[in-house]
Design a protein around this motif. Structure first.
Motif, mmCIF file in Angstrom:
data_model
loop_
_atom_site.group_PDB
_atom_site.id
_atom_site.type_symbol
_atom_site.label_atom_id
_atom_site.label_comp_id
_atom_site.label_asym_id
_atom_site.label_seq_id
_atom_site.Cartn_x
_atom_site.Cartn_y
_atom_site.Cartn_z
ATOM 1 N N PHE A 82 0.826 -1.213 0.000
ATOM 2 C CA PHE A 82 0.000 0.000 0.000
ATOM 3 C C PHE A 82 0.858 1.261 0.000
ATOM 4 N N TYR A 96 2.239 1.865 -3.361
ATOM 5 C CA TYR A 96 1.149 2.287 -4.245
ATOM 6 C C TYR A 96 0.830 3.763 -4.036
ATOM 7 N N PRO A 146 -6.447 -1.643 -3.718
ATOM 8 C CA PRO A 146 -6.032 -0.344 -3.179
ATOM 9 C C PRO A 146 -7.092 0.298 -2.276
#
Lengths: 328, 328
Positions: B37, B40, B315
């Motif tokens: 995460f 990302y 996500p």
């Protein structure tokens, strides 16, 4: 925003060079004798007021909607909505197609006045004879109500515009946003603020301020109406130039009236610009050249309308003459 | 904006009734083990920063563009743009389609902070460790730069969004405007302002403030991305609810952290809400019920993602868990 007028002095020089070549160019058009501009303005303002009243309802949270409505429905001539509707009708569109955009430009005009009146800006207590928004609702609410009106202008255009292809709606939203942002209205405001107390302000600088601070939203109003009404690119370009000319004309005439009329004639304090040591056209080029420049702008504005249906162009011609020949 | 949550107490009661009926409902989804995460978020923030840098160029008039860029490019996690892009990709759209809208929501978020920080609002001197916009550029310029960013958000969406039908662009412009105006963000701000010093603030009132002040723009971000990516109405409705849940979740967790963590752990002053006598979830329903409510909101958020491609939903699931389980 590219400046259409390379500079005032260039325009004046060109005018002098061309003097005598043609007498037609120095005449302004006459609106149809049966056309009553005052009735037309009152009628359009009435339709616009009704549409604005219905667009921003008094709903929860009450305080923010009261604040928005207080300034939006405080009257005014509704010149920008009228320009939007007249441009739409000029190219063959219906009033109803342009009405959401006409309301949107008035919402934007109102929010710009609300933020302009704030203590950190012009610090004005009165607007149209009433206490300014922040005096009634507080500065915090006045800032937020301005923000909400700005956002709502776009929402209203996106949601309420009917009967035109979506491409046109996207295009007018882009046009309106550009006319009020950091390349439009806000650019004029910030340059004006930064020029305060600066005695070096020249013609180009003065023109930049007026073209952005005053003319940009007038231009937006006309261009929105024209695009929504189905104008082609050439028509849009002509009407864009028309609007810039009358926007600048408005300021030049304002500057002239400030030094030539009494407070009683103006209905507001005369000579304010001189007292504030503000840069004006009469100060930079004198009264006579200022009057010549105003004439030139009015002619140039009206020349843009030459190729359109004369009857449908009547309201815009009348508006240009009204701005040019007003007494206050 | 209709409230999705009838009231917190109703949700909690329903939860107690349903307890034990199904164990699945009380579990949150686990993001794919290979999904990082943090990487990302950094990657998306980097793309967004590049796009923002190119969207608002340093041009004349310099002062207004410097002011706009000062706050817009001051960093931040870019959560709203990430939500916009992730929602677009979730329904099969490309990042590039959502990028102008992603930039627009960050422009709006920035301008709301700029106006919030003004002396007439929260009167904050620091934001993200830097002097606030009005401390650097003056209050007048900060007001105008906020207005310009608000307008530019719409201009950028209208002009830079490519590869989708115009109908969708008109729809997302309407959605964004609604999420920030007097029925969205501004509604939350004004009710919050009017509630100051009012000890009678109940759960419904508190929820109204958070759903509007915080969740509305998160909702807008997700919904814009979804619509641009081609989501159908059912998908949009699910993602809308997802965003409202995580928006409220963010506030509930914020309130819990304020009373359970030290200033050192939070990186900001702990116990601020208590000191300011602010109405919070722990104050109204206690710490345990607040934690239950946060769990419930996280589950409810993630349940909305159940019907989508699990990998593409990763996500958004990770973001919900990040908000729910953060320590500061």
């Amino acid at each position: 925003m590219p400046t259409i007028f390379s500079s005032i002095s260039a325009i004046l020089t060109k005018e002098q060079e061309e003097e005598g070549k043609t007498t037609q160019k120095s005449q302004t058009f006459s609106p149809s004798p049966t056309f009553n501009f005052k009735s037309y303005m009152l009628e359009k303002a009435s339709s616009v007021n009704k549409a604005l009243e219905e667009a921003v309802l008094l709903q929860e949270p009450l305080k923010i909607h009261e604040s928005m409505r207080y300034s939006l429905l405080a009257g005014g001539k509704r010149v920008r909505p009228m320009l939007c509707i007249a441009a739409c009708e000029l190219v063959g569109g219906q009033e109803s197609i342009a009405m959401p955009a006409a309301c949107a430009v008035e919402m934007i005009h109102t929010m710009s006045l609300m933020h302009d009146d704030l203590p950190c800006m012009d610090n004005d207590d009165l607007r149209r004879g009433k206490p300014t928004n922040h005096k009634v609702f507080g500065e915090d609410v006045a800032v937020l109500a301005g923000d909400a009106l700005l956002a709502y202008a776009f929402e209203h255009m996106a949601i309420a515009t009917k009967g035109v292809p979506s491409e046109r709606i996207v295009r007018v939203i882009g046009e309106l946003a550009r006319s009020i942002g950091s390349e439009g209205l806000v650019a004029g405001q910030v340059v004006d603020i930064c020029s305060e107390g600066n005695s070096d302000v020249g013609l180009d600088h003065l023109e930049f301020i007026h073209i952005h601070k005053t003319a940009a939203l007038l231009e937006g109003s006309v261009v929105l109406g024209a695009i929504l009404g189905g104008a082609n690119d050439e028509e849009v370009a002509k009407l864009r130039k028309f609007a810039r000319c009358i926007g600048l004309l408005f300021q030049v005439v304002d500057d002239i009236l400030d030094v030539t009329k009494s407070s009683q004639e103006l209905g507001k304090t005369a000579g304010k610009d001189l007292l504030a040591d503000k840069t004006t056209y009469p100060k930079l080029i004198g009264i006579d050249k200022s009057r010549e420049f105003a004439e030139k702008l009015n002619r140039e504005a009206q020349e843009q309308l030459a190729g359109f249906d004369p009857e449908k162009a009547t309201p815009l011609i009348a508006l240009a003459n009204y701005i040019a020949y007003r007494d206050n």
